[in-house]
Design a protein around this motif. Structure first.
Motif, PDB file in Angstrom:
ATOM      1  N   VAL A 159       0.897  -1.346   0.039  1.00 34.15           N
ATOM      2  CA  VAL A 159       0.081   0.127  -0.056  1.00 34.15           C
ATOM      3  C   VAL A 159       0.764   1.328   0.038  1.00 34.15           C
ATOM      4  N   VAL A 160       2.069   1.309   0.924  1.00 30.33           N
ATOM      5  CA  VAL A 160       2.731   2.498   0.893  1.00 30.33           C
ATOM      6  C   VAL A 160       3.368   2.686  -0.339  1.00 30.33           C
ATOM      7  N   MET A 161       4.087   1.540  -0.932  1.00 27.45           N
ATOM      8  CA  MET A 161       4.943   1.720  -2.131  1.00 27.45           C
ATOM      9  C   MET A 161       3.966   2.234  -3.388  1.00 27.45           C
ATOM     10  N   PHE A 162       2.843   1.929  -3.380  1.00 28.02           N
ATOM     11  CA  PHE A 162       1.742   2.476  -4.353  1.00 28.02           C
ATOM     12  C   PHE A 162       1.222   3.716  -4.220  1.00 28.02           C
ATOM     13  N   ASP A 163       1.508   4.334  -3.210  1.00 28.83           N
ATOM     14  CA  ASP A 163       1.322   5.688  -3.126  1.00 28.83           C
ATOM     15  C   ASP A 163       2.392   6.706  -3.308  1.00 28.83           C
ATOM     16  N   PRO A 164       2.111   7.424  -4.216  1.00 27.88           N
ATOM     17  CA  PRO A 164       3.175   8.337  -4.701  1.00 27.88           C
ATOM     18  C   PRO A 164       3.705   9.266  -3.621  1.00 27.88           C
ATOM     19  N   GLN A 165       2.892   9.924  -2.898  1.00 22.33           N
ATOM     20  CA  GLN A 165       3.235  10.974  -1.961  1.00 22.33           C
ATOM     21  C   GLN A 165       4.225  10.350  -0.900  1.00 22.33           C
ATOM     22  N   LEU A 166       3.769   9.049  -0.544  1.00 17.69           N
ATOM     23  CA  LEU A 166       4.535   8.365   0.417  1.00 17.69           C
ATOM     24  C   LEU A 166       6.091   7.940   0.044  1.00 17.69           C
ATOM     25  N   VAL A 167       6.125   7.330  -1.189  1.00 23.53           N
ATOM     26  CA  VAL A 167       7.418   7.130  -1.868  1.00 23.53           C
ATOM     27  C   VAL A 167       8.073   8.370  -2.058  1.00 23.53           C
ATOM     28  N   LEU A 168       7.769   9.540  -2.838  1.00 30.60           N
ATOM     29  CA  LEU A 168       8.409  10.605  -2.895  1.00 30.60           C
ATOM     30  C   LEU A 168       8.606  11.452  -1.776  1.00 30.60           C
ATOM     31  N   GLY A 169       7.882  11.353  -0.863  1.00 30.29           N
ATOM     32  CA  GLY A 169       7.893  12.413   0.245  1.00 30.29           C
ATOM     33  C   GLY A 169       7.120  13.493   0.152  1.00 30.29           C
ATOM     34  N   ASP A 170       6.167  13.744   1.197  1.00 28.93           N
ATOM     35  CA  ASP A 170       5.242  14.983   1.058  1.00 28.93           C
ATOM     36  C   ASP A 170       6.128  16.136   1.077  1.00 28.93           C
ATOM     37  N   GLY A 171       7.164  16.066   1.872  1.00 24.60           N
ATOM     38  CA  GLY A 171       8.432  17.379   1.783  1.00 24.60           C
ATOM     39  C   GLY A 171       8.717  17.708   0.225  1.00 24.60           C
ATOM     40  N   ASP A 172       8.850  16.577  -0.517  1.00 27.20           N
ATOM     41  CA  ASP A 172       9.268  16.927  -1.979  1.00 27.20           C
ATOM     42  C   ASP A 172       8.201  17.709  -2.601  1.00 27.20           C
ATOM     43  N   TRP A 173       6.975  17.279  -2.239  1.00 28.85           N
ATOM     44  CA  TRP A 173       5.742  17.699  -3.178  1.00 28.85           C
ATOM     45  C   TRP A 173       5.581  19.485  -2.653  1.00 28.85           C
ATOM     46  N   SER A 174       5.840  19.554  -1.173  1.00 32.25           N
ATOM     47  CA  SER A 174       5.477  20.840  -0.976  1.00 32.25           C
ATOM     48  C   SER A 174       6.408  21.897  -1.387  1.00 32.25           C
ATOM     49  N   ARG A 175       7.826  21.342  -1.522  1.00 31.95           N
ATOM     50  CA  ARG A 175       8.707  22.183  -1.982  1.00 31.95           C
ATOM     51  C   ARG A 175       8.733  22.640  -3.527  1.00 31.95           C
TER      52      ARG A 175
END
Length: 297
Positions: free
Chosen positions: A239-255
């Motif tokens: 489940v975690v590995m198929f969620d892109p925000q968990l794999v890439l990190g929410d911090g990366d998205w927010s930056r």
């Protein structure tokens, strides 16, 4: 009569395996907690429940994998199935208190500290309840000072892991937080085992052992109970590995999001039709200017 306790019946195999499982459960659970904090559109109760169940299962599985190597010289041991299952429920429930507190009250200093205390107490409660599930021809006794040290290790480890996961929100940060948490969890387990002493009751001959326990060994008793939690950890990992925000990190998205907004703002928009005058979103000065221009002509 005192029994001789050996917690390393398979050498370093069980400590290393229990450490890796503790790291896996911690990493997956902490990422689920951070996921609920950073994405308000996600289903928060679901992610928090998954995080609590993953951390609880990881702690429980770590404990009983380590117990596969547990031996008491001269006697056979067994496990009470109801207390063993109850220790899993307690681990998930108490850890869930801390996880849901962080999820709904935010990652404040007070909340993280209280959540770390609850989570650490959940680790300790699971350990000693799991030890209470032991069935043998003897009684367990603990050194109170060493027990206190094991509880303190669990509380400090849980608090530090929650702080790290909430402060550094990338995937690698959560993985890094899980490594020392795995050390602390397994350290707490073996510290608690160091506090253990066994007082044997009566005879410990082979007839007693065979009559009460048959030919069962700790491995044959524990491995079937470990199948369910291990499968759950694997599914949680999927489940975690198929969620892109968990794999890439929410911090990366927010930056990257502010950069995308700044880039879009730097390119002027070209209207495809004449702008309307007198819009509700225009200021009064702009509306007045639009109305006074035709009069000057």
């Amino acid at each position: 009569m005192q029994g001789t306790v050996d917690g390393f019946g398979y050498g370093v195999v069980t400590p290393v395996a229990s450490y890796l499982i503790a790291c896996l459960g911690s990493a997956l659970g902490l990422r689920c907690v951070v996921r609920s904090l950073n994405n308000r559109q996600s289903w928060k109760p679901g992610w928090l429940a998954l995080g609590a169940a993953t951390i609880g299962c990881g702690i429980w599985t770590m404990h009983f994998v380590a117990m596969v190597g547990f031996r008491i010289q001269g006697i056979q041991i067994d496990y009470d199935a109801r207390l063993t299952a109850l220790s899993l429920v307690v681990a998930i429930a108490v850890v869930g208190i801390g996880v849901f507190a962080v999820g709904y009250r935010g990652a404040t200093a007070t909340t993280l500290t209280a959540a770390g205390i609850f989570t650490g107490l959940g680790v300790a409660a699971m350990h000693y309840l799991g030890m209470a599930a032991l069935q043998l021809n003897g009684s367990l006794r603990y050194d109170s000072l060493t027990v206190g040290a094991s509880v303190l290790i669990a509380v400090v480890a849980a608090t530090a892991a929650l702080w790290a996961a909430a402060s550094y929100r990338g995937f690698l940060a959560a993985l890094g937080a899980s490594l020392p948490m795995g050390v602390a969890l397994t350290g707490m387990h073996y510290t608690g085992m160091a506090a253990l002493g066994v007082h044997l009751h009566g005879a410990t001959d082979a007839s007693y052992i065979t009559g009460m326990y048959g030919d069962a060994s700790p491995t044959s008793i524990l491995l079937p109970m470990l199948i369910g939690p291990v499968v759950f950890l694997i599914l949680a990992g999927v489940v975690v590995m198929f969620d892109p925000q968990l794999v890439l990190g929410d911090g990366d998205w927010s930056r990257t999001a502010p950069r995308r907004r700044r880039a879009a703002a730097a390119v002027p928009e070209r209207p495809t039709h004449s702008p309307r005058t007198g819009s509700l979103f225009d200021s009064r000065g702009q509306q007045a200017g639009r109305h006074t221009t035709p009069r000057g002509r």
